[in-house]
Write a protein that holds these residues in place. Sequence first.
Motif, short mmCIF file in Angstrom:
data_model
loop_
_atom_site.label_atom_id
_atom_site.label_comp_id
_atom_site.label_asym_id
_atom_site.label_seq_id
_atom_site.Cartn_x
_atom_site.Cartn_y
_atom_site.Cartn_z
N HIS A 1 0.70 -0.96 -0.16
CA HIS A 1 0.27 0.09 -0.29
C HIS A 1 1.12 1.78 -0.07
O HIS A 1 0.86 2.53 0.87
CB HIS A 1 -1.14 -0.23 1.20
CG HIS A 1 -2.57 -1.25 1.33
ND1 HIS A 1 -2.03 -1.41 0.68
CD2 HIS A 1 -2.08 -2.52 2.33
CE1 HIS A 1 -3.23 -2.62 0.86
NE2 HIS A 1 -2.49 -3.22 1.96
N ASP A 2 2.04 1.09 -0.71
CA ASP A 2 2.67 2.50 -0.82
C ASP A 2 2.83 2.96 -2.15
O ASP A 2 3.79 3.53 -2.03
CB ASP A 2 4.50 2.05 -0.35
CG ASP A 2 4.81 1.26 -1.22
OD1 ASP A 2 4.37 0.25 -2.42
OD2 ASP A 2 6.20 0.71 -1.24
N LEU A 3 2.24 3.50 -3.52
CA LEU A 3 2.02 3.14 -4.77
C LEU A 3 1.19 5.25 -4.73
O LEU A 3 0.16 4.44 -3.52
CB LEU A 3 1.73 2.71 -5.45
CG LEU A 3 2.81 1.28 -5.55
CD1 LEU A 3 1.76 0.52 -7.13
CD2 LEU A 3 4.19 1.52 -5.91
N LEU A 4 1.51 5.48 -5.33
CA LEU A 4 1.09 7.02 -5.34
C LEU A 4 1.42 7.78 -6.72
O LEU A 4 2.49 7.74 -7.23
CB LEU A 4 1.77 8.25 -4.59
CG LEU A 4 0.59 9.78 -4.69
CD1 LEU A 4 -0.48 9.16 -4.69
CD2 LEU A 4 1.80 10.49 -3.73
N ILE A 5 -0.02 6.71 -7.77
CA ILE A 5 0.60 7.38 -9.27
C ILE A 5 -0.59 8.61 -9.67
O ILE A 5 -1.74 8.66 -9.49
CB ILE A 5 -0.66 5.91 -9.84
CG1 ILE A 5 0.55 4.90 -9.40
CG2 ILE A 5 -0.40 5.77 -11.06
CD1 ILE A 5 -0.12 3.53 -9.62
#
Length: 90
Positions: free
Chosen positions: A31-35
């Motif tokens: 849960h560590d993606l920023l797209i």
Amino acid sequence: MIRRAGDAVEYYQSRPIEVLTHVKLEDEINHDLLIGDYEDTYYNLTLKMMHSFQWASSSCVPQKPTFVFIDDDFAFNMEELRQVIANRIE
């Protein structure tokens, strides 16, 4: 075997389904993606930073965490970073 930095990019550009699968798995696990919806270029660095700041300001209230924005082409000393953050929190 020595590989060029661009080899991975060339490899994955021809495999969009494989890349998407890996990206989804990474997000499900950590849960560590920023797209963002923009091309990742030098000219879009402002968009990239604004997108990151908007996420941080909307997702981390009322906490006051320490944020470190690091790109994949930025070298840093992890131990030094840990010490700086630890000293800031104390």
